[in-house]
Enzyme design. Structure first.
Site, mmCIF file in Angstrom:
data_model
loop_
_atom_site.group_PDB
_atom_site.id
_atom_site.type_symbol
_atom_site.label_atom_id
_atom_site.label_comp_id
_atom_site.label_asym_id
_atom_site.label_seq_id
_atom_site.Cartn_x
_atom_site.Cartn_y
_atom_site.Cartn_z
ATOM 1 C CD GLU A 44 -3.007 -1.062 2.122
ATOM 2 O OE1 GLU A 44 -2.842 -0.436 3.359
ATOM 3 O OE2 GLU A 44 -4.586 -2.337 1.876
ATOM 4 C CD GLU B 63 -4.145 -6.257 2.941
ATOM 5 O OE1 GLU B 63 -2.769 -5.997 2.793
ATOM 6 O OE2 GLU B 63 -4.686 -5.386 4.030
#
Length: 568
Positions: A213, A330
């Site tokens: 991220e 994810e």
């Protein structure tokens, strides 16, 4: 023959007909929901000429994270001993749950992976674990992976047959500027040492992923696309060097972040063929503290919203010269650990299976669910390891939905979601139907826009018990139609299917409670036994000429023996 014998034979025949009818009605009522529901009709249209996407054989993936027990959200601490560092690798349910997939992809990573050092020979820092510190980025100090724990994890992964994707620390060597961005090149010294150790120990790794991220505006911090591309090329060259004499080599995977069109386009263009899979994360339901999660899950238009992301990434990859494919790296639906009795309850299978269907239709190859265990969105209960409803949804998908994805649409209520793949373990197709309506049973007929033929099983009443499948590496050959095969819409002919059965798997919540963590398959509770064995998943056999009955708030997988050109 006497008239008495005739009467006796007639009576026996009548009893037999009534009994058979009762058995059929009973099997249907077990999945038909409450008797007060209304009934509506609808039609599924399946285009069987060509596939619109192709998923990996091992499409289903789940994650293991780094969060320690002190990780809390909104006053709730839901991670317990589910970290890579402290997870009980001797738990039999955990082992059996992974083995049931044969294989399950497991992605090791998450927010704290970018604060992990590996205690290899090159490491000169003390190997200490994460300590909660609210002034630190991500709320924790730096952590460490001891090599003895990496050895234990790999012994377990080998025993379970899992395929491992490891998320590397991508912040090593960078400094955080005043605007919150991370600048400087990735220092891969520790990662290179860790990869070398892994190869020397002969541990099998499916893929090495860089960072978590850090794309776009990032979470906590961010890295510019051009720099990230350069770092990914460094990872590619490192893997190529260390695995020089080993085939097949692990995949190089990145960036493992939220989709940002401009950032991803620049990243994809600049990495070229130095990356094999482009990973993005999905938490489209918002924070776990949101009290409207169920409303969003039951809203078809809200679910449709994520299609934009899938379409944009697919277009980005197609318009570039890359050979990389798209993965969901994810996805936990609701961020900050999910929400208890929502993201770990029956209702979440509506969102999860819809995501799997939608991702597949946009040619996503692998979908990693956050998490296998840990937080409030685990496939397994964090403390007991007992499977939550989504575990069984994932297992049924894995065993029934084949690689080739078929274009599917539904005419009728907006509350039905429909997805079709070629069947995985048998000839034919598997249709997934999700009913988001709380009071309407939907009577579904199936129509094909294709030439097709029936596949008559030699033993049509013998159940496909869904035990461990054999893995096949064969790819489907492209179908070449004869000129005489003109495409046309063909409804199921009643006469020719009257003796053919299909297999149905109806999933419902215990007592009809969407918050329930107990799932029923064809009216029977799914649970592990005292030895921790995963139950076999048995279908109902239904005459193929009959419509498919989809009860309120239920999910149905249907295996049908129709061999379509896209599946030949």
């Amino acid at each position: 023959m006497s008239s008495l014998q005739n009467r006796e034979m007639g009576l026996c025949l009548l009893v037999c007909i009534i009994s058979c009818s009762f058995i059929y009605v009973s099997s249907q009522s077990a999945v038909a929901g409450n008797d007060n529901s209304s009934v509506s009709e609808g039609t599924v249209f399946i285009d069987g000429k060509t596939s619109i996407g192709k998923i990996d054989e091992d499409f289903i993936c789940a994650t293991l994270d780094w969060w320690p027990p002190e990780k809390c959200d909104y006053g709730t601490c839901s991670w317990d001993q589910a970290s890579l560092i402290n997870l009980d690798l001797n738990n039999n349910i955990l082992l059996n749950a992974i083995k049931a997939f044969s294989p399950l992809k497991i992605r090791l990573g998450g927010t704290l992976q970018d604060k992990v050092i590996y205690d290899t020979e090159d490491n000169k820092q003390p190997c200490v674990q994460f300590v909660k510190n609210t002034s630190e980025m991500f709320g924790f100090t730096q952590g460490c992976l001891p090599m003895y724990r990496w050895d234990e994890l790999n012994a377990f992964f080998k025993k379970s047959g899992a395929e491992i994707i490891f998320g590397l620390n991508a912040l090593a060597g960078r400094s955080i500027t005043s605007d919150g961005s991370a600048v400087g090149a990735w220092n891969y010294t520790n990662a290179e040492s860790f990869i070398s150790y892994t190869v020397k120990k002969n541990y099998s790794i499916y893929g090495w992923e860089l960072g978590n991220e850090l794309s776009g505006s990032g979470v906590g911090t961010r890295v510019a696309a051009a720099q990230y591309a350069s770092d990914t090329i460094s990872l590619y060259n490192t893997v190529k060097k260390i695995y020089s004499s080993i085939e097949p080599k692990p995949l190089v995977i990145a960036p493992g972040g939220f989709f940002d069109a401009n950032w991803f386009k620049e990243f994809v263009d600049k990495t070229g063929n130095s990356v094999n899979a482009i990973t993005h994360h999905i938490y489209n339901l918002g924070p776990g503290v949101d009290t409207h999660l169920i409303e969003k899950i039951l809203d078809p238009s809200y679910l449709d919203g994520e299609a934009d992301t899938f379409h944009s990434l697919q277009s980005t990859i197609k318009s570039s010269a890359t050979s990389a494919v798209a993965w969901v790296g994810e996805s936990g639906g609701a961020y900050n650990s999910g929400r208890n009795l929502v993201t770990n309850a029956f209702v979440f299978s509506f969102w999860y299976l819809d995501q799997l269907g939608m991702a597949s239709a946009y040619d996503t190859k692998t979908y990693c669910r956050q998490s296998l265990i840990g937080g409030n969105y685990g496939l397994l209960n964090t403390t007991t390891f007992v499977p939550n409803p989504d575990y069984y949804s994932a297992l049924l998908w894995h065993r029934l939905m084949g690689r080739n994805v078929l274009s599917t649409s539904f005419s009728g209520t907006k509350k039905i979601r429909a997805y079709t793949h070629c069947a995985k373990q048998s000839k034919g197709i598997t249709l997934l139907l999700i009913n988001l309506d709380n009071s309407t049973t939907v009577e579904v007929t199936v129509t094909f826009n294709s030439t097709w033929r029936l596949h008559q099983k030699h033993k049509p009443h013998r159940s496909h018990k869904l035990h461990k499948p054999h893995r096949s590496h064969k790819l489907h050959k492209p179908y070449r139609s004869h000129k005489s095969h003109k495409s046309k819409v063909i409804q199921q002919p009643q006469r020719s299917t009257s003796g053919i059965t299909r297999e149905e798997y109806h999933l419902t919540a215990k007592d009809g409670d969407l918050h329930s963590q107990t799932m029923l398959l064809n009216g029977n509770i799914l649970t592990v036994n005292s030895s921790g064995d995963i139950p076999s998943l048995e279908p109902l056999h239904v005459n193929s000429s009959k419509p498919i009955m989809v009860a309120p708030f239920s999910i149905v997988f249907v295996q049908m023996p129709y061999v379509l050109p896209a599946c030949s």
